[in-house]
Design a protein around this motif. Structure first.
Motif, mmCIF file in Angstrom:
data_model
loop_
_atom_site.group_PDB
_atom_site.id
_atom_site.type_symbol
_atom_site.label_atom_id
_atom_site.label_comp_id
_atom_site.label_asym_id
_atom_site.label_seq_id
_atom_site.Cartn_x
_atom_site.Cartn_y
_atom_site.Cartn_z
ATOM 1 N N TRP A 585 0.849 -1.195 0.000
ATOM 2 C CA TRP A 585 0.000 0.000 0.000
ATOM 3 C C TRP A 585 0.886 1.247 0.000
ATOM 4 C CZ3 TRP A 585 -4.290 0.924 4.314
ATOM 5 C CH2 TRP A 585 -5.070 2.025 3.950
ATOM 6 N N PHE A 586 1.891 1.213 0.856
ATOM 7 C CA PHE A 586 2.816 2.342 0.997
ATOM 8 C C PHE A 586 3.576 2.572 -0.318
ATOM 9 C CE2 PHE A 586 7.038 3.993 2.098
ATOM 10 C CZ PHE A 586 6.707 5.088 2.875
ATOM 11 N N SER A 587 4.078 1.476 -0.929
ATOM 12 C CA SER A 587 4.819 1.597 -2.192
ATOM 13 C C SER A 587 3.924 2.132 -3.303
ATOM 14 C CB SER A 587 5.381 0.240 -2.632
ATOM 15 O OG SER A 587 6.296 -0.230 -1.691
ATOM 16 N N ALA A 588 2.663 1.678 -3.306
ATOM 17 C CA ALA A 588 1.718 2.166 -4.328
ATOM 18 C C ALA A 588 1.566 3.677 -4.217
ATOM 19 C CB ALA A 588 0.369 1.478 -4.145
ATOM 20 N N MET A 589 1.445 4.156 -2.973
ATOM 21 C CA MET A 589 1.284 5.606 -2.768
ATOM 22 C C MET A 589 2.512 6.377 -3.264
ATOM 23 S SD MET A 589 -0.203 5.951 1.056
ATOM 24 C CE MET A 589 -1.930 6.047 1.432
ATOM 25 N N THR A 590 3.697 5.914 -2.870
ATOM 26 C CA THR A 590 4.904 6.676 -3.227
ATOM 27 C C THR A 590 5.184 6.603 -4.732
ATOM 28 O OG1 THR A 590 6.215 4.755 -2.538
ATOM 29 C CG2 THR A 590 6.052 6.551 -0.975
ATOM 30 N N MET A 591 4.955 5.424 -5.341
ATOM 31 C CA MET A 591 5.197 5.292 -6.790
ATOM 32 C C MET A 591 4.250 6.196 -7.579
ATOM 33 S SD MET A 591 7.547 2.871 -7.496
ATOM 34 C CE MET A 591 7.187 2.075 -9.027
ATOM 35 N N LYS A 592 2.973 6.193 -7.155
ATOM 36 C CA LYS A 592 1.983 6.998 -7.877
ATOM 37 C C LYS A 592 2.296 8.497 -7.707
ATOM 38 C CE LYS A 592 -2.897 7.036 -9.005
ATOM 39 N NZ LYS A 592 -3.315 8.390 -8.762
ATOM 40 N N SER A 593 2.784 8.848 -6.516
ATOM 41 C CA SER A 593 3.147 10.255 -6.278
ATOM 42 C C SER A 593 4.248 10.694 -7.234
ATOM 43 C CB SER A 593 3.645 10.444 -4.839
ATOM 44 O OG SER A 593 2.637 10.094 -3.935
ATOM 45 N N VAL A 594 5.273 9.842 -7.397
ATOM 46 C CA VAL A 594 6.358 10.173 -8.326
ATOM 47 C C VAL A 594 5.800 10.263 -9.748
ATOM 48 C CG1 VAL A 594 8.501 9.347 -9.388
ATOM 49 C CG2 VAL A 594 8.196 9.160 -6.927
ATOM 50 N N VAL A 674 10.996 -5.980 4.153
ATOM 51 C CA VAL A 674 12.431 -6.176 3.882
ATOM 52 C C VAL A 674 12.636 -6.708 2.469
ATOM 53 C CG1 VAL A 674 14.467 -7.512 4.536
ATOM 54 C CG2 VAL A 674 13.051 -6.503 6.292
ATOM 55 N N GLN A 675 11.801 -7.675 2.065
ATOM 56 C CA GLN A 675 11.962 -8.273 0.726
ATOM 57 C C GLN A 675 11.727 -7.233 -0.368
ATOM 58 O OE1 GLN A 675 12.387 -11.642 1.366
ATOM 59 N NE2 GLN A 675 11.541 -11.629 3.416
ATOM 60 N N ILE A 676 10.638 -6.476 -0.230
ATOM 61 C CA ILE A 676 10.313 -5.492 -1.284
ATOM 62 C C ILE A 676 11.394 -4.418 -1.340
ATOM 63 C CG2 ILE A 676 8.571 -3.877 -2.173
ATOM 64 C CD1 ILE A 676 6.535 -5.251 -0.414
ATOM 65 N N ALA A 677 11.865 -3.989 -0.158
ATOM 66 C CA ALA A 677 12.864 -2.912 -0.114
ATOM 67 C C ALA A 677 14.148 -3.325 -0.825
ATOM 68 C CB ALA A 677 13.154 -2.532 1.340
ATOM 69 N N ILE A 678 14.624 -4.544 -0.547
ATOM 70 C CA ILE A 678 15.880 -5.002 -1.182
ATOM 71 C C ILE A 678 15.690 -5.131 -2.691
ATOM 72 C CG2 ILE A 678 17.563 -6.885 -1.355
ATOM 73 C CD1 ILE A 678 17.045 -7.483 1.617
ATOM 74 N N SER A 679 14.589 -5.777 -3.117
ATOM 75 C CA SER A 679 14.417 -5.998 -4.562
ATOM 76 C C SER A 679 14.198 -4.671 -5.294
ATOM 77 C CB SER A 679 13.275 -6.976 -4.842
ATOM 78 O OG SER A 679 12.049 -6.428 -4.461
ATOM 79 N N THR A 729 12.814 6.201 -4.012
ATOM 80 C CA THR A 729 11.638 6.643 -3.245
ATOM 81 C C THR A 729 11.042 5.475 -2.464
ATOM 82 O OG1 THR A 729 11.209 8.187 -5.059
ATOM 83 C CG2 THR A 729 9.535 8.026 -3.373
ATOM 84 N N SER A 730 10.455 4.509 -3.159
ATOM 85 C CA SER A 730 9.765 3.416 -2.453
ATOM 86 C C SER A 730 10.711 2.533 -1.654
ATOM 87 C CB SER A 730 9.001 2.547 -3.445
ATOM 88 O OG SER A 730 8.033 3.311 -4.092
#
Length: 763
Positions: A585-594, A674-679, A729-730
């Motif tokens: 959810w958090f990544s979706a928000m930041t990606m869409k913002s960019v 952790v997994q999403i952040a590293i990838s 960002t994400s």
């Protein structure tokens, strides 16, 4: 008893902090010797230490206008862009900080109904501790202190970076070695300022709070946890806001400039070029500084909380209690020696020596730190002591604790080198991604995503092994000091990290000032090495965030009185599955913002190219200020929803669903985050360096894919553009999400344990 007395500890910690700050000042003075005025630059003599003249003199271009131009561009990046953005951001963050401080006070004060009577201690049976109202007051004060320290760290880092960028460009005229030293010294200023000020402020806070708390160390260190919460909450806004700013400008500048108009990166005709260079500073420098400061503050707080209810706290062993701070103090001294290897002991004479020099920094600091930890563990800890382990006391030896810190330290190095393998264009993974551009952008994207997912494997095993070993030896305290071990060389880590954006800016300034292509080659070489080391820095930040949040999670579970977290219990499982969803959810928000900010930027850059007469020919002047304003407005507006998601989740879950569901949410967010952040970080880093690999054309293989402007190169630029919000960002913001939710839960644990779970109480 420990060999080191309490008095020696009280002297050693602040002295190490002051030495670190003094070293930062010395490095800054050395950088400031590079003058940004033509007269001073000329007075310095044109001949340099290598016995060759400035490049401009060889080519008959020795023009004082170059120096003036560099100074003008630096001023535009620093004052008009970075400083004004940070001030705007801090105004909004200041409002949030004030509101949240009131929330902390009201929630924690209400635990005992705002009573001013002493209460029975949670852990020390038969003893009385200070009233909850005062713990609320001191927690609020430490929250504000942590927040202010974090903001100041980020701001000073950004100031130093914008001070050094043009100086690095000018030094590149004398040779790549001179430019490297200027950029690296500037990074060291930030690294040492941040590590030392974090340590000194935390140490002073503990001693001031002790005047009130006296022997009640349980209450004292519980209130200190607010320091970590303050540091991380500011880091979240710095990372998200800065990340949106930098990537909106970067994507806009690349898509229109490189792909549509076929002009080089950082071309002064591109209206988004100043905003792009500003973004490097507010995102990668100010954001990264606040982020690592937050990790450092939280791992210290997690270790101190557990220690206060172990034999160190019960027996009032001040030296043992301060072991986490002593590890950080040794780290500052070790990093100081390590920095001298890069700036004074060895000289870089060729481009190919840059990356090995930066990698040596990591290896030397880790090796020296291992010795330092062994010495401090022997001096500061008794041979045997007990550590709190979910209701029981576990006996631990001083060498056991040494292994916990050392395994965290070496796991950090492993994560760093695995990250480098997957993101540096010297190795096959990135070269394969570059090769996939032959068949277009789609295959580039597929290869890049696969690389990111694969790059998660070894770091996760490294984190898993360090968790198992450190927990087996010293329970949750072991995990907290393992995180601290990973962050003990933070000054060197940050110096390497800040070096990247400074070199990137230096290249941009060289291009905009119309300097020789040979200077641009040198700054590009510095920048390519900086890109890889930035990825290593992000790997460190994510690895330490995983350990820190687990340690905080353990402290939260202990403080909230949860004996066991049962995954099969429906209350816990619903938390687990929702927690695992939050990073998405958090990544979706930041990606869409960019994406939406970049859309506005692309439209504005296109508009200027179409409407300003003579812009493409170089006779018209672009309107840089409008692009800077688009980035600023978008990032301020867009950073609020993701920030609110992270800050409100623990409060809502803890209050309405209780501590069991909240412990599920924290575990779920940690495991998936952790997994999403590293990838995400590694995918973005690989795409960026695949593009640079094609642009540099350094090998036979790279030349078959190039040159700039070819179809292969355009496919690589598209991959790089997609990767930008992932890696800047994400990805980096996710490690703050997992830490921040854990530390916030710990701070509010007394409230949740007393009044939480309203829905389940009445259902």
């Amino acid at each position: 008893m420990a060999i080191l007395s309490a008095l020696a500890t009280e002297v050693l910690i602040p002295v190490a902090g002051v030495i670190g700050i003094a070293f930062a000042v010395v490095q800054w003075v050395l950088v400031s010797r590079v003058k940004l005025s033509p007269a001073a630059a000329a007075a310095g003599g044109s001949k340099n230490d290598y016995g060759d003249y400035l490049i401009e003199e060889e080519e008959g271009l020795n023009d004082h206008n170059v120096v003036v131009k560099c100074a003008e561009i630096q001023n535009a990046i620093s004052e008009a862009g970075a400083t004004s953005f940070l001030f705007t951001e801090y105004q909004y963050v200041g409002i949030f900080m004030s509101i949240f401080a009131v929330v902390i006070f009201l929630f924690l004060g209400s635990v005992e109904g705002f009573s001013t009577k002493s209460q029975p201690c949670t852990y020390s049976v038969g003893k009385y501790c200070k009233p909850a109202l005062f713990t609320a007051l001191f927690s609020t004060a430490s929250f504000l202190l942590g927040a202010i320290t974090s903001l100041v760290s980020g701001f000073l880092g950004m100031k130093i970076a914008t001070y050094a960028n043009a100086r690095t460009t000018l030094e590149a005229r004398k040779g790549v070695g001179k430019a490297f030293i200027t950029a690296f010294r500037s990074g060291a200023v930030m690294g040492f300022l941040l590590a030392s000020s974090g340590l000194v402020v935390l140490y002073i806070t503990i001693n001031v709070f002790k005047l009130y708390y006296g022997d009640d160390w349980e209450g004292l260190f519980e209130s200190i946890t607010g320091y970590g919460l303050g540091g991380s909450s500011m880091a979240l806004f710095g990372r998200v806001g800065g990340g949106i700013y930098t990537k909106a400008a970067d994507v806009g500048a690349d898509l229109v400039g490189k792909v549509e108009r076929n002009i080089p990166e950082d071309d002064p005709r591109n209206p988004a070029v100043i905003a792009d260079n500003v973004g490097d500073n507010v995102g990668d420098i100010a954001g990264m500084g606040s982020d690592l400061f937050g990790s450092y503050a939280e791992s210290s707080c997690a270790a101190l909380v557990v220690a206060s209810i172990s034999s160190f706290g019960i027996n009032h062993d001040f030296t043992g209690m301060c072991y986490p701070l002593l590890v950080s103090s040794v780290g500052i001294i070790v990093c100081l020696i390590t920095t001298l290897f890069a700036t004074d002991f060895f000289e870089i004479k060729a481009v190919k020596e840059i990356e090995p020099a930066l990698k040596k920094q990591l290896i030397i600091s880790t090796a020296l730190m291992t010795v330092g930890i062994a010495i401090i563990s022997w001096l500061a800890l008794p041979a045997k002591f007990t550590i709190f382990n979910f209701g029981t006391q576990k006996e631990v030896s001083n060498w056991g604790l040494f292994f916990c810190v050392a395994i965290g330290l070496w796991a950090g190095l492993i994560i760093g080198f695995v990250t480098e393998y997957y993101t540096s264009n010297a190795y096959s993974p990135v070269q394969d991604v570059a090769d996939s551009c032959r068949t277009g952008a789609a295959t580039n994207v597929i290869f890049g995503l696969a690389l990111g997912y694969k790059s998660v494997i070894i770091p996760i095993f490294a984190i898993a092994v360090s968790i198992y070993v450190s927990f087996s030896i010293a329970a949750m305290y072991g995990i907290a000091v393992a995180a601290l071990g990973m962050l003990s060389t933070i000054a060197t880590g940050l110096a390497i990290d800040a070096y990247g954006p400074i070199s990137d800016n230096a290249g941009g300034i060289a291009e905009m000032a119309g300097m020789s292509h040979r200077i641009r080659e040198r700054t590009d070489a510095l920048d390519a090495a900086g890109n890889t080391t930035a990825a290593i820095g992000k790997g460190f930040a994510i690895g330490s965030a995983a350990l820190v949040s687990l340690a905080l999670f353990g402290a939260f579970v202990s403080r909230a009185g949860v004996k066991v977290v049962d995954v099969l219990s429906p209350k816990v499982f619903i938390g687990l599955i929702v927690g695992a969803m939050l990073p998405y959810w958090f990544s979706a928000m930041t990606m869409k913002s960019v994406g939406s900010a970049a859309l506005k930027m692309v439209e504005e850059v296109r508009r200027q190219f179409n409407t300003i007469p003579g812009l493409m020919e170089g006779t018209g002047k672009p309107d840089y200020a409008t692009c800077v304003k688009i980035s600023t407005d978008a990032s301020i507006k867009e950073m609020i929803p993701p920030g609110a998601l992270v800050m409100l989740t623990p409060l809502i879950v803890g209050t309405f669903f209780g501590v069991e569901t909240l412990s599920g949410v924290l575990a779920g967010a940690l495991v998936s985050g952790v997994q999403i952040a590293i990838s995400a970080s590694n995918t973005g880093g690989a795409w960026d360096n695949a593009k640079k690999y094609i642009e540099a054309g350094a090998s036979e293989h790279a030349r078959t894919l190039g040159p700039k402007g070819s179809d292969c190169h355009k496919a690589a630029v598209i991959g790089d553009t997609i990767g930008d919000p992932l890696k800047d960002t994400s990805g980096p913001s996710l490690n703050i999400l997992i830490k921040l939710m854990a530390v916030e839960s710990l701070v509010f644990a007394p409230f949740f344990a007393t009044h939480g779970g309203l829905l389940f109480k009445y259902l």
